[in-house]
Write a protein that holds these residues in place. Structure first.
Motif, short mmCIF file in Angstrom:
data_model
loop_
_atom_site.label_atom_id
_atom_site.label_comp_id
_atom_site.label_asym_id
_atom_site.label_seq_id
_atom_site.Cartn_x
_atom_site.Cartn_y
_atom_site.Cartn_z
N LEU A 149 0.83 -1.20 0.00
CA LEU A 149 0.00 0.00 0.00
C LEU A 149 0.87 1.25 0.00
O LEU A 149 1.94 1.29 0.61
N ARG A 150 0.39 2.28 -0.70
CA ARG A 150 1.11 3.56 -0.76
C ARG A 150 0.21 4.68 -0.27
O ARG A 150 -1.01 4.55 -0.20
N LYS A 151 0.84 5.78 0.08
CA LYS A 151 0.10 6.95 0.54
C LYS A 151 -0.91 7.38 -0.52
O LYS A 151 -0.57 7.50 -1.69
N GLY A 152 -2.15 7.57 -0.09
CA GLY A 152 -3.21 7.96 -1.02
C GLY A 152 -4.12 6.82 -1.41
O GLY A 152 -5.24 7.06 -1.90
N ASP A 153 -3.68 5.57 -1.23
CA ASP A 153 -4.55 4.43 -1.53
C ASP A 153 -5.74 4.42 -0.57
O ASP A 153 -5.65 4.88 0.57
N VAL A 154 -6.86 3.88 -1.03
CA VAL A 154 -8.07 3.78 -0.21
C VAL A 154 -8.39 2.31 0.00
O VAL A 154 -8.39 1.52 -0.95
N VAL A 155 -8.65 1.94 1.25
CA VAL A 155 -8.96 0.54 1.57
C VAL A 155 -10.26 0.48 2.37
O VAL A 155 -10.63 1.44 3.04
N ARG A 156 -10.92 -0.65 2.27
CA ARG A 156 -12.14 -0.89 3.06
C ARG A 156 -11.81 -1.92 4.13
O ARG A 156 -11.21 -2.97 3.84
N VAL A 157 -12.18 -1.60 5.38
CA VAL A 157 -11.91 -2.49 6.50
C VAL A 157 -13.23 -2.76 7.21
O VAL A 157 -13.95 -1.83 7.59
N GLU A 158 -13.54 -4.04 7.40
CA GLU A 158 -14.80 -4.42 8.04
C GLU A 158 -14.54 -5.03 9.40
O GLU A 158 -13.40 -5.27 9.80
N ALA A 159 -15.63 -5.28 10.12
CA ALA A 159 -15.55 -5.82 11.48
C ALA A 159 -14.71 -7.09 11.52
O ALA A 159 -14.87 -7.98 10.68
N GLY A 160 -13.78 -7.15 12.49
CA GLY A 160 -12.92 -8.30 12.65
C GLY A 160 -11.61 -8.21 11.89
O GLY A 160 -10.72 -9.04 12.10
N GLU A 161 -11.45 -7.21 11.01
CA GLU A 161 -10.25 -7.08 10.20
C GLU A 161 -9.28 -6.05 10.79
O GLU A 161 -9.70 -5.11 11.49
N LEU A 162 -8.00 -6.23 10.48
CA LEU A 162 -6.97 -5.28 10.92
C LEU A 162 -6.87 -4.13 9.92
O LEU A 162 -6.93 -4.34 8.71
N ILE A 163 -6.71 -2.93 10.44
CA ILE A 163 -6.44 -1.77 9.58
C ILE A 163 -4.99 -1.91 9.11
O ILE A 163 -4.07 -2.03 9.94
#
Length: 674
Positions: free
Chosen positions: A120-134
């Motif tokens: 991952l690089r600065k500016g990327d967008v990710v989706r994190v749901e319940a139970g997952e690590l950021i």
């Protein structure tokens, strides 16, 4: 927190530290400590002299001197390795949490694809749901969720993270426990909070601070002076018709140079950083920690630092000729889009009393709070609803304080004098009344400020409240000064004014409007859950986001400086006794009058020299616990503190070697070693 401390406490296994002590004998590593490099050269020389015995020096004596010099070096390395080892297990645990982590990265088409977190690089967008690590540090751009930050802060209670406001930042390796978040990554690989933590606890990127560099320069200077002194002794001996064995001169050099502080200096610095890490504070530079130890002025936000920060709506007070229903409705509408705890408390308070059907949040045109206007509100059905600080609303309505209705003015003054916060409410060009907010001063904060005052540190409470409210809270908390109705410009001006007088200034903050002041301050502590701008501007980041941590950082900084100063005093004072131990032993045969300097009545030159060498080694290992623990700060002013430290570490450093060397001399003779 306790779990993290237990992990850290298990890390410095003494067996691993012993092995590291041997590895650190590499001269390339010892270049960082010139004094100990001299000790290693002396150890190598005495080892070689064991194969070329000198007249009057037994092989057994040469071997003992050589071994004790190597032990001196190993003990010093052991202190450094022990300090470094405290963070190894914690670093390994943090690394393990990121291995194999997969993130869901948003694509250009709006979908999501799995990628390794390390890519991952600065500016990327990710989706994190319940139970997952950021997967990495970022800013929440959509969604609201509870996040467990125990892996970073040690606190088990989840915290709420949502888009907008000053609580939108999230930290890598923390776990979402409910709902979902859309996160924009704010750091490249190797730059995240987790990466900085690992680098800090491993010591891989720890550079010497200005104080350490200055102390190193002093130690090098003393070493060169004693080297010149020792080099001139042989000509003196030959002039008197004698000869001094080279191993004696080598031993004299090692005992005279400041080996005690030279061997412990690095361990003191690493242990200081470790104590800071145990507070969940990341230091971007050691200079910030040292500056904290010399701070003269502390700028502290009232909300969240001096008070709990949970100001809640307690009442509303209407202006003359205004109905309570109209005031309540206007106050509620002006707070619908206010995401602050105060705004939400106003909505909760008034919804219980207002049964009218009011619009939903998305139906009004929200007016966000601004640090410049210090107003917030909403526009709805052609009306402008505003609430904010007293002077800000009056300015918005083009009114002077004298034009405020007398009953309302008295109510506002009463709220302020009682320590509450009055907010005025208006609709269009009409002043409707006031909202009363209450805040609570944290228990024990007054005593902490009293301790800081005794140490010569002045506290300044920074608040956006009006002067009357600020003065009431300040009197209850026991701060020395107040900066009321503070804007970013006012904070910056105050810091610069203090620095212009030669004072070091510390400040904490979490919002984007704090960034200029955090960058200007000598010590800037940013909250990890604050804005990215604040974290980038500061030189310290508190992972637990506790503004009162600034007081603890100052304490760690002072303890670090005090520990270095005390052990330096002890080391220099040690040398006095060694003069009376070794110099008479070397020259009493050539200059019998020097025998009068043998105050300790040591038995022979060999026992005197060997006792001094053994004491020189043992005192390092005896002081390792003090170097790692640090000298505890007490409620004394600078003069009292100096007097106490001179008595304990100056006089103590003078007396201890007299006693220690004499006891070792008696023991060596009794055992028949010499």
């Amino acid at each position: 927190m306790e779990t993290k401390q237990r992990v850290s406490a298990q890390a410095p296994a003494w067996r691993a530290a012993l092995w590291q002590s041997v590895i650190k004998l590499d001269p390339r590593l010892l270049l960082r400590s010139p004094v100990m490099l001299v000790v290693e050269l002396a150890a190598v020389l005495t080892t070689l002299l064991c194969f070329w015995p000198q007249e009057g020096v037994s092989l057994g004596f040469s071997i003992q001197i050589s071994l004790w010099l190597w032990f001196t070096l190993l003990f010093a390395n052991f202190a450094e390795a022990l300090a470094e080892g405290r963070g190894k297990a914690c670093a390994d645990s943090l690394k393990a949490g990121t291995q194999g982590l997969i993130a869901r990265k948003q694509t250009a088409e709006g979908g999501f694809e799995p990628v390794a977190a390390g890519n991952l690089r600065k500016g990327d967008v990710v989706r994190v749901e319940a139970g997952e690590l950021i997967p990495s540090d970022g800013e929440v751009i959509e969604g609201i969720a509870a996040v467990n930050e125990a892996a970073i802060t040690g606190e088990s209670a989840p915290v709420i993270r949502e888009s907008g406001g000053d609580r939108s930042a999230v930290t890598g390796n923390t776990r979402v426990v409910s709902d979902w978040l859309l996160v924009r990554i704010t750091s490249n690989p190797g730059e995240s909070t987790l990466d900085r933590m690992i680098a800090l606890v491993e010591g891989a990127q720890r550079q010497k601070t200005p104080n350490e560099i200055a102390l190193d320069t002093l130690l090098i200077g003393l070493t060169l002076i004693f080297l010149l002194v020792v080099l001139t002794l042989q000509p003196f001996a030959r002039f008197a018709g004698g000869e001094l064995p080279l191993i004696y001169l080598t031993a004299l050099l090692v005992t005279l140079i400041p080996t005690t502080i030279g061997g412990l200096l690095s361990a003191i610095g690493i242990a200081g950083m470790d104590r800071l890490m145990r507070l969940n504070v990341i230091a971007k530079s050691g200079r910030a920690v040292e500056a904290a130890g010399d701070v003269h002025v502390l700028l502290l936000d009232k909300t969240g630092t001096i008070t709990f920060g949970n100001r809640r709506c307690a009442a509303v007070h209407k202006a003359p000729n205004v109905s309570l229903h109209v005031l309540s409705e206007a106050a509620l509408l002006s707070s619908l889009a206010d995401d602050t705890p105060e705004g939400r408390s106003i909505v909760e308070f008034l919804q219980q009393q207002n049964t009218s059907k009011l619009p939903q949040r998305h139906e009004v045109e929200a007016i966000a709070f601004s640090a410049e206007t210090r107003l917030s509100g909403a526009d709805w059905q052609g009306h402008r609803y505003r609430k904010g600080a007293v002077d800000a609303v009056l300015r918005f309505l083009s009114l002077t304080p004298e034009q405020m209705p007398a009953p309302l003015a008295r109510e506002v003054e009463r709220i302020a004098q009682s320590g509450g916060t009055p907010l005025l409410v208006s609709m269009d060009d009409q002043l409707l009344g006031a909202i009363q907010l209450k805040d609570v001063v944290k228990p024990g904060i007054r005593e902490r400020f009293a301790l800081l005052r005794q140490m010569g540190i002045r506290t300044v409470m920074v608040t956006g409240d009006n002067p009357l409210t600020a003065a009431a809270i300040a009197a209850e908390a026991g701060v020395d000064d107040v900066l009321a109705e503070a804007t970013p410009e006012k904070k910056l001006h105050r810091i610069r004014a203090e620095q212009a007088e030669g004072k070091l200034v510390a400040m904490c903050g979490d919002g984007a409007n704090d960034a200029p002041a955090l960058a200007q301050a000598d010590v800037g502590l940013a909250m990890n859950d604050g804005t990215q701008a604040a974290r980038e501007a500061a030189n310290l980041v508190d992972l637990g986001s506790d503004p009162t941590k600034l007081l603890d950082v100052v304490q760690v900084g002072k303890e670090l400086l005090m520990t270095r100063g005390a052990l330096t005093t002890f080391s220099v004072a040690n040398d006095v006794a060694k003069y009376f131990a070794i110099l008479p032993a070397l020259f009493s045969g050539l200059y019998p009058a020097l025998g009068a300097l043998n105050l300790m009545q040591l038995h022979s030159p060999q026992s005197a020299i060997l006792s001094a060498i053994i004491f020189n080694a043992l005192i390092i290992i005896a002081l390792i616990p003090l170097a790692l623990r640090g000298i505890r700060l007490s409620a004394l002013d600078a003069v009292q503190l100096l007097r106490r430290n001179l008595l304990i570490y100056g006089l103590g450093g003078l007396i201890t070697p007299f006693v220690g060397i004499k006891l070792l001399d008696e023991l060596l003779v009794a055992m028949g070693v010499v």
